[in-house]
Design a protein around this motif. Structure first.
Motif, mmCIF file in Angstrom:
data_model
loop_
_atom_site.group_PDB
_atom_site.id
_atom_site.type_symbol
_atom_site.label_atom_id
_atom_site.label_comp_id
_atom_site.label_asym_id
_atom_site.label_seq_id
_atom_site.Cartn_x
_atom_site.Cartn_y
_atom_site.Cartn_z
ATOM 1 N N LYS A 147 0.829 -1.209 0.000
ATOM 2 C CA LYS A 147 0.000 0.000 0.000
ATOM 3 C C LYS A 147 0.862 1.256 0.000
ATOM 4 C CE LYS A 147 -4.112 -1.953 2.183
ATOM 5 N NZ LYS A 147 -4.996 -1.956 3.371
ATOM 6 N N GLN A 148 1.960 1.220 0.751
ATOM 7 C CA GLN A 148 2.864 2.372 0.788
ATOM 8 C C GLN A 148 3.490 2.606 -0.585
ATOM 9 O OE1 GLN A 148 5.431 1.129 4.004
ATOM 10 N NE2 GLN A 148 4.271 2.283 5.523
ATOM 11 N N LYS A 149 3.866 1.501 -1.263
ATOM 12 C CA LYS A 149 4.419 1.635 -2.617
ATOM 13 C C LYS A 149 3.405 2.257 -3.563
ATOM 14 C CE LYS A 149 7.553 -2.363 -2.332
ATOM 15 N NZ LYS A 149 7.826 -3.729 -2.864
ATOM 16 N N MET A 150 2.156 1.786 -3.455
ATOM 17 C CA MET A 150 1.121 2.292 -4.338
ATOM 18 C C MET A 150 0.797 3.748 -4.047
ATOM 19 S SD MET A 150 0.787 -0.153 -6.314
ATOM 20 C CE MET A 150 -0.429 0.681 -7.323
ATOM 21 N N GLN A 151 0.890 4.143 -2.774
ATOM 22 C CA GLN A 151 0.664 5.543 -2.425
ATOM 23 C C GLN A 151 1.721 6.437 -3.059
ATOM 24 O OE1 GLN A 151 0.563 5.541 1.859
ATOM 25 N NE2 GLN A 151 -1.553 4.842 1.958
ATOM 26 N N VAL A 152 2.982 5.972 -3.007
ATOM 27 C CA VAL A 152 4.061 6.734 -3.636
ATOM 28 C C VAL A 152 3.851 6.798 -5.139
ATOM 29 C CG1 VAL A 152 6.533 6.778 -4.107
ATOM 30 C CG2 VAL A 152 5.722 6.209 -1.814
ATOM 31 N N ALA A 153 3.479 5.640 -5.717
ATOM 32 C CA ALA A 153 3.241 5.605 -7.163
ATOM 33 C C ALA A 153 2.079 6.509 -7.542
ATOM 34 C CB ALA A 153 2.958 4.175 -7.613
ATOM 35 N N ALA A 154 1.034 6.532 -6.706
ATOM 36 C CA ALA A 154 -0.129 7.377 -6.984
ATOM 37 C C ALA A 154 0.249 8.854 -6.930
ATOM 38 C CB ALA A 154 -1.240 7.076 -5.988
ATOM 39 N N GLN A 155 1.068 9.214 -5.947
ATOM 40 C CA GLN A 155 1.508 10.604 -5.832
ATOM 41 C C GLN A 155 2.339 11.013 -7.043
ATOM 42 O OE1 GLN A 155 3.546 10.690 -2.065
ATOM 43 N NE2 GLN A 155 1.657 10.593 -0.869
#
Length: 244
Positions: A147-155
């Motif tokens: 989820k943290q990776k996806m949050q960074v990717a989303a940002q």
């Protein structure tokens, strides 16, 4: 009298009969099994609360050999090998899965008060729930990292998308202006191609955003022939000749 005596300077353990009984009563309070064997690796004691999870009763395996219990003749099989080491005076600790349960095992030599080896003593602690909790914790930790990776990717995707869309707004604005001023049919076709490319670019950006946010896609059928025809003029411009 202590439940378990230890000769400090030599690390030698031994249990008297009454000590074993006291130790067994203590072990009945935890999910564990305690057993002893003779020199022939036949059970001389088998008790503990965890026996129920193995489908056994107290002393049900009395006089049964380890080879018979584990249904093997292989002396290198880890539980049996640990008992053989204990008969040579060596302590062993290992984890084994048995009857859908996971046990932390400790096998030691069983001495008399003259420090002569009488057999083995084993303690198996049922750690199934502990292992399941650890596995669940690992899954949760991995899910959190994902989820943290996806949050960074989303940002990152959001930043790229916004900047890219701003650039496309400028390009599309100028295309519309050129279209209004243009009177050449050939230029009109080129302007349409550029405009179409801008639409596709915005679509790619939207897909990037969806991917970073793990949104679900709805697959659609497409006609590859139409896609090729739609882009043929752009390809011709890129390769520089209609004959290639």
């Amino acid at each position: 009298m202590k439940l378990l005596r230890k000769k400090i300077n030599e690390g030698v353990f031994y249990l008297k009969t009454e000590q074993i009984e006291s130790y067994v009563r203590a072990m009945d309070q935890v999910p564990a099994v305690i057993w002893t064997t003779d020199l022939e690796l036949c059970f001389t004691l088998s008790t503990g609360r965890a026996l129920n999870d193995l489908g056994l009763k107290k002393d049900e395996v009395l006089c049964m050999s380890l080879y018979e219990y584990f249904d093997t003749n292989d002396p290198t099989y880890e539980p049996i090998a640990a008992h053989i080491k204990a008969l040579d005076g060596e302590k062993s600790t290992f984890v084994v899965e048995w009857n859908d349960r996971i046990f932390q095992n400790t096998i030691e030599p069983l001495y008399d008060e003259d420090e002569k080896i009488l057999g083995c003593i084993g303690i198996a602690l049922d750690i199934t729930e502990i292992k399941e909790d650890e596995a669940e914790k690992r899954v949760l930790e991995e899910d959190l990292r994902e989820k943290q990776k996806m949050q960074v990717a989303a940002q990152l995707a959001s930043i790229i998308s916004n900047d890219f869309n701003n650039l496309m707004t400028v390009i599309e604005g100028n295309i519309n202006l050129l279209d209004e001023l243009n009177s050449n049919s050939e230029n009109t076709d080129m302007i349409k191609e550029i405009s179409s490319a801008c639409v596709r670019a915005r679509d790619i950006t939207a897909k990037l955003m969806n991917l970073s946010q793990k949104n679900e896609y709805s697959p659609t059928l497409c006609d590859l022939n139409k896609i090729v025809v739609k882009h043929i003029d752009m390809v011709r411009h890129l390769i520089g000749s209609e004959d290639k």
